[in-house]
Design a protein around this motif. Structure first.
Motif, PDB file in Angstrom:
ATOM      1  N   GLN A 382       0.891  -0.933  -0.369  1.00 13.04           N
ATOM      2  CA  GLN A 382       0.369  -0.119   0.012  1.00 13.04           C
ATOM      3  C   GLN A 382       1.071   0.677   0.083  1.00 13.04           C
ATOM      4  O   GLN A 382       1.583   1.430   0.878  1.00 13.04           O
ATOM      5  N   LEU A 383       0.687   2.201  -1.595  1.00 14.62           N
ATOM      6  CA  LEU A 383       1.343   2.937  -1.695  1.00 14.62           C
ATOM      7  C   LEU A 383       0.432   5.008  -1.236  1.00 14.62           C
ATOM      8  O   LEU A 383      -0.567   4.434  -1.600  1.00 14.62           O
ATOM      9  N   ALA A 384       1.037   5.596  -0.396  1.00 17.35           N
ATOM     10  CA  ALA A 384      -0.126   7.006  -0.838  1.00 17.35           C
ATOM     11  C   ALA A 384       1.741   8.541  -0.840  1.00 17.35           C
ATOM     12  O   ALA A 384       2.764   7.618  -1.173  1.00 17.35           O
ATOM     13  N   LYS A 385       1.053   9.387  -0.673  1.00 12.89           N
ATOM     14  CA  LYS A 385       2.157  10.506  -1.054  1.00 12.89           C
ATOM     15  C   LYS A 385       2.593  11.099   0.385  1.00 12.89           C
ATOM     16  O   LYS A 385       3.022  11.804   0.440  1.00 12.89           O
ATOM     17  N   ARG A 386       1.316  10.708   0.858  1.00 13.81           N
ATOM     18  CA  ARG A 386       1.639  11.084   2.663  1.00 13.81           C
ATOM     19  C   ARG A 386       1.370  10.458   3.247  1.00 13.81           C
ATOM     20  O   ARG A 386       0.696   9.387   3.014  1.00 13.81           O
TER      21      ARG A 386
END
Length: 416
Positions: A382-386
């Motif tokens: 799981q990836l995000a920018k924040r």
């Protein structure tokens, strides 16, 4: 003969449990193992086949089986692979031929997996006759690792659980825009709109066969206005999305294109967006894809270890918010596919020839053995920018899965 001595030495070293019987082209018989189960008996039809297996076992085992020059007279190809792999634990990795193949692989992977080459590689496998996949996949044509959330789950139940598990991790809300990179036959994208409540879904694929099926499915479900599928390389995609999902596609990206992939995903993901990457990988050391698989099944593919993926993720400026490793789930999935394929073998013969049938039997057995007795796993990253866009604990996954399961039941009743 030299080849007989080499094979006898190799099989003695590899087969610790179970029984392997080898009959040479000249009719001599050798037995290896402790005399227990599993059992397999093989026979070579010509002496050249024996030497070929000695010189390049990872490539030639599949080729000889596919061409009928290595005949399995007792048991099946999976039994043979179990005998050869269950106790080796990578101990042959340092043999000279293996080291040379590693070097050749890394040099080859430096070449870009550009859009033209990617489309050609995808067509090699995914643009086969669509009837083939209908013979052994589940009813939704999910061609990736299922999620067996309870021991007696059927393939259909496990594939539904996979979509539910991914949708829960994506935190899809009503009205969200979703990009599905490598959208397959459309099942994941349709689920995210129909059950999870996404406002719009764009699926991109390089397979013309899958594109046609996906568009028909969206139209039949009355979702063509919310779910659109395009024949498009992910690098050519434009827009901004609340959620990005990619299931079973990253294996085809190629090591040299990891930076392009993650930087493109970061560009397309909104600042408060979430991405879920579901990919086959390895839990051990970096190692080239089996050369037989690379030549006949998935050209251009690479199974990453986390140490190969993480630097590219970091360079792209993405934050890893969760990692889950699915271990034997794909072994169970492949077992179900292999059993269904063999049960429908006569139907496959109507589409292709005997060599193709043996090739696919070998492919499914090799893949299953990689997850059972080698280091193949599935990563869900799981990836995000924040770092503040997903909940602090993982409780939300089970909570959202329960909600989605209730919605699935309601959707089923509506469509019945």
């Amino acid at each position: 003969m030299l080849s007989e001595k080499i094979l006898a030495t190799a099989f003695t070293r590899a087969v610790k449990r179970g029984t392997l019987t080898m009959t040479t082209a000249k009719g001599e018989t050798f037995t290896f193992g402790d005399g227990g189960l599993p059992e397999a008996a093989i026979r070579f039809t010509d002496t050249a086949a024996e030497m070929a297996l000695c010189l390049n076992p990872e490539l030639k085992l599949g080729e000889l089986f596919m061409d009928g020059r290595l005949v399995i007279e007792q048991g099946d190809i999976l039994n043979l692979l179990q005998l050869l792999l269950q106790d080796t634990h990578g101990e042959f990795d340092d043999l000279p031929l293996h080291r040379l193949r590693k070097i050749r692989h890394w040099l080859t992977m430096r070449g870009e997996n550009d859009a033209h080459r990617s489309k050609r590689n995808v067509a090699h496998h995914y643009d086969l006759d669509g009837r083939l996949y209908s013979l052994f996949l589940d009813s939704d044509k999910q061609y990736s690792c299922a999620y067996f959330d309870h021991p007696d789950a059927s393939l259909e139940e496990a594939q539904a659980a996979k979509k539910r598990h991914i949708a829960a991790k994506l935190l899809v809300e009503n009205g969200h825009s979703v990009l599905d990179i490598g959208s397959g036959w459309g099942g994941m994208g349709l689920y995210l709109a129909q059950v999870a409540g996404a406002g719009s879904v764009k699926g991109v694929t390089l397979s013309e066969e899958q594109l046609e099926v996906s568009r028909k499915r969206a139209a039949t479900a009355g979702l063509a206005d919310r779910v659109q599928f395009e024949l498009q390389d992910y690098r050519a995609t434009i827009g901004s999305f609340d959620r990005i999902v990619s299931v079973g596609m990253f294996e085809h990206v190629g090591l040299a294109s990891y930076d392009d992939y993650f930087q493109t995903c970061r560009k397309l993901l909104k600042d408060n967006g979430v991405m879920l990457l579901h990919t086959i990988g390895r839990s051990g050391m970096p190692y080239p894809v089996n050369p037989w698989i690379a030549r006949y099944i998935f050209p251009g593919g690479h199974l990453p270890v986390l140490s190969e993926m993480m630097p590219a993720i970091e360079r792209a400026g993405l934050v890893v918010t969760d990692i889950e490793i699915l271990r034997l789930h794909y072994a169970y999935t492949l077992q179900a596919w292999r059993e269904r394929f063999l049960a429908q073998r006569d139907e496959v013969l109507k589409l292709y020839d005997e060599r193709f049938c043996r090739m696919w039997e070998c492919y499914l057995a090799m893949s299953e053995s990689a997850f059972r007795w080698q280091d193949a796993v599935v990563f869900q990253i799981q990836l995000a920018k924040r770092n503040d866009v997903v909940p602090l604990t993982r409780d939300y996954i089970a909570e959202r899965e329960a909600v989605l399961k209730r919605r699935e039941t309601m959707e089923f009743k509506r469509s019945a």
